[in-house]
Design a protein around this motif. Structure first.
Motif, PDB file in Angstrom:
ATOM      1  N   UNK A  90      -1.461  17.644 -21.444  1.00  0.00           N
ATOM      2  CA  UNK A  90      -2.183  17.217 -20.251  1.00  0.00           C
ATOM      3  C   UNK A  90      -2.992  18.420 -19.746  1.00  0.00           C
ATOM      4  N   UNK A  91      -4.197  18.170 -19.338  1.00  0.00           N
ATOM      5  CA  UNK A  91      -5.105  19.265 -18.990  1.00  0.00           C
ATOM      6  C   UNK A  91      -4.535  20.123 -17.862  1.00  0.00           C
ATOM      7  N   UNK A  92      -4.470  21.445 -18.045  1.00  0.00           N
ATOM      8  CA  UNK A  92      -3.958  22.322 -16.988  1.00  0.00           C
ATOM      9  C   UNK A  92      -4.824  22.262 -15.727  1.00  0.00           C
ATOM     10  N   UNK A  93      -4.213  22.562 -14.592  1.00  0.00           N
ATOM     11  CA  UNK A  93      -4.940  22.569 -13.325  1.00  0.00           C
ATOM     12  C   UNK A  93      -6.143  23.500 -13.378  1.00  0.00           C
ATOM     13  N   UNK A  94      -5.977  24.664 -14.022  1.00  0.00           N
ATOM     14  CA  UNK A  94      -7.045  25.653 -14.102  1.00  0.00           C
ATOM     15  C   UNK A  94      -8.286  25.044 -14.757  1.00  0.00           C
ATOM     16  N   UNK A  95      -8.083  24.222 -15.802  1.00  0.00           N
ATOM     17  CA  UNK A  95      -9.210  23.600 -16.502  1.00  0.00           C
ATOM     18  C   UNK A  95      -9.738  22.366 -15.763  1.00  0.00           C
ATOM     19  N   UNK A  96      -8.895  21.735 -14.971  1.00  0.00           N
ATOM     20  CA  UNK A  96      -9.384  20.630 -14.139  1.00  0.00           C
ATOM     21  C   UNK A  96     -10.234  21.163 -12.992  1.00  0.00           C
ATOM     22  N   UNK A  97      -9.874  22.340 -12.518  1.00  0.00           N
ATOM     23  CA  UNK A  97     -10.589  22.946 -11.392  1.00  0.00           C
ATOM     24  C   UNK A  97     -11.919  23.554 -11.815  1.00  0.00           C
ATOM     25  N   UNK A  98     -11.952  24.179 -13.004  1.00  0.00           N
ATOM     26  CA  UNK A  98     -13.115  24.954 -13.429  1.00  0.00           C
ATOM     27  C   UNK A  98     -13.571  24.525 -14.819  1.00  0.00           C
ATOM     28  N   UNK A  99     -14.866  24.340 -14.981  1.00  0.00           N
ATOM     29  CA  UNK A  99     -15.431  24.070 -16.295  1.00  0.00           C
ATOM     30  C   UNK A  99     -15.463  25.362 -17.115  1.00  0.00           C
ATOM     31  N   UNK A 100     -15.779  25.238 -18.384  1.00  0.00           N
ATOM     32  CA  UNK A 100     -15.865  26.427 -19.235  1.00  0.00           C
ATOM     33  C   UNK A 100     -16.899  27.413 -18.693  1.00  0.00           C
ATOM     34  N   UNK A 101     -18.032  26.907 -18.245  1.00  0.00           N
ATOM     35  CA  UNK A 101     -19.064  27.783 -17.684  1.00  0.00           C
ATOM     36  C   UNK A 101     -18.582  28.427 -16.392  1.00  0.00           C
ATOM     37  N   UNK A 102     -17.853  27.675 -15.579  1.00  0.00           N
ATOM     38  CA  UNK A 102     -17.345  28.226 -14.311  1.00  0.00           C
ATOM     39  C   UNK A 102     -16.265  29.274 -14.551  1.00  0.00           C
ATOM     40  N   UNK A 105     -17.987  32.371 -15.277  1.00  0.00           N
ATOM     41  CA  UNK A 105     -18.502  32.902 -14.015  1.00  0.00           C
ATOM     42  C   UNK A 105     -17.367  33.527 -13.198  1.00  0.00           C
ATOM     43  N   UNK A 106     -16.176  32.931 -13.222  1.00  0.00           N
ATOM     44  CA  UNK A 106     -15.042  33.475 -12.475  1.00  0.00           C
ATOM     45  C   UNK A 106     -14.734  34.899 -12.920  1.00  0.00           C
ATOM     46  N   UNK A 107     -14.775  35.147 -14.225  1.00  0.00           N
ATOM     47  CA  UNK A 107     -14.468  36.495 -14.694  1.00  0.00           C
ATOM     48  C   UNK A 107     -15.611  37.468 -14.410  1.00  0.00           C
ATOM     49  N   UNK A 108     -16.817  36.952 -14.232  1.00  0.00           N
ATOM     50  CA  UNK A 108     -17.899  37.802 -13.732  1.00  0.00           C
ATOM     51  C   UNK A 108     -17.634  38.170 -12.271  1.00  0.00           C
ATOM     52  N   UNK A 109     -17.116  37.203 -11.528  1.00  0.00           N
ATOM     53  CA  UNK A 109     -16.734  37.465 -10.136  1.00  0.00           C
ATOM     54  C   UNK A 109     -15.604  38.486 -10.085  1.00  0.00           C
TER      55      UNK A 109
END
Length: 341
Positions: A90-102, A105-109
């Motif tokens: 089942x898709x983890x919360x982290x992947x439900x919250x953020x797309x691959x592109x996001x 971007x999070x790690x750029x942040x």
């Protein structure tokens, strides 16, 4: 031709898959699945005349309740042999919250948050999957995964980083969005932060249908490695998209008294994958190993828990600040000030 038809026989393939899971899968009770009941439900739906597509669908339905990312089937269906893939995860919360592109971007942040707090650029290490930078007082290391690199290169990268250890007062290790890899590499890294020999985790493999049909329990240890070890405060950043070997890394580091886990529980699939092939040529895999913490707790299905809960969300992309980095630096600064008093 006869052999080909025999190999494609849906009944034979269903039985082969069911029996392998019956003998080798350790977590039916933990994941609340009655495997014999699954047989009674799904076996009557199998007939020698059914299509490959129908067989694939039934197998996926039977496996889906396991909710285990290491349970997979890959088949090529139809005249065009179109590849179809199934996972029980089942898709983890982290992947439900953020797309691959996001996530990128999070790690750029995260990188800009570090820069804003006095950290320099990433140092190029000998191991591509280890990214490292530091400020005057603190170090930061992101581990992208735990495979695809030689142990020699990992050791060389850690040797380079460890030269900074004596001048640092705290360290952040970031394993968010880590797909896992080799336990041996996880322990190689963990050993550089060990204060003494400690039990990292235990492991045993399922080898039969009985509840206790396992290999003898084996124990892995953290041992001091390298010329110098870092034993000042460490913050380990996690989320529920931390898998397999990376979870073993978290399982080991939580045994160190100077480590605090910040973020979210890990995913909860620790085992290596047992890779098998059905008589019709389809590939499938399953978890077959039970990992236990030093104090004999199994975190399968729930993940290694965080000491301090904190989640990344889409809002972090708008603020341009990674709250986990900020909280980690605050904790390290507070611990350093207590030591200095």
């Amino acid at each position: 031709m006869g052999c080909y038809l025999t190999n494609r026989d849906p009944e034979k393939n269903f039985e082969a898959l069911w029996k392998t899971f019956h003998r080798r899968y350790p977590f039916f009770q933990l994941r609340n699945v009655d495997w014999c009941k699954q047989y009674k439900i799904y076996r009557p739906r199998i007939s020698s005349a059914m299509s490959d597509e129908a067989l694939f669908e039934v197998l996926c339905e039977m496996l889906d309740p396991l909710d285990d990312g290491h349970v997979e089937i890959t088949a090529r269906l139809g005249q065009r042999k179109v590849k179809k893939h199934f996972t029980a995860e089942k898709e983890p919360r982290f992947y439900r919250e953020l797309t691959e592109r996001q996530i990128k971007r999070l790690f750029e942040v995260a990188r800009s948050t570090l820069t804003a707090n006095g950290f320099g650029p990433y140092s190029k290490t000998k191991a591509w999957m280890i990214r490292y930078c530091r400020s005057r007082e603190f170090g930061y290391m992101r581990i992208l995964e735990l495979e695809g690199v030689s142990k020699k290169r990992v050791s060389m990268a850690l040797d380079e980083i460890s030269r900074d250890f004596p001048s640092l007062k705290g360290f952040i290790i970031d394993i968010r969005d880590n797909p896992g890899g080799e336990d041996s590499i996880a322990l190689m890294i963990g050993n550089r932060f060990a204060d003494r020999v400690r039990v990292a985790f235990h492991r045993r493999s399922k080898i039969g249908p009985g509840a206790e049909d396992f290999t003898p329990l084996r124990t892995w240890q953290l041992t001091q490695q390298g010329n110098v070890q870092f034993t000042c405060p460490i913050i380990l950043l996690t989320c529920d998209a931390v898998f397999s070997g990376a979870e073993c890394f978290a399982l080991a580091l939580r045994e160190l008294p100077h480590v605090t886990i910040l973020g979210e529980h890990t995913n909860g699939i620790f085992s290596y994958q047992l890779e098998k092939k059905l008589p019709n040529g389809w590939d499938y895999s399953l978890s077959y190993q039970e990992y236990l913490s030093a104090d004999m707790v199994c975190y399968e299905g729930r993940g290694v828990p965080a000491d301090i809960g904190l989640l990344n969300t889409k809002a972090d992309l708008d603020t341009g600040v990674d709250p986990l980095i900020i909280r980690a630096l605050k904790i390290l600064s507070q611990q350093d000030s207590r030591v200095s008093v």
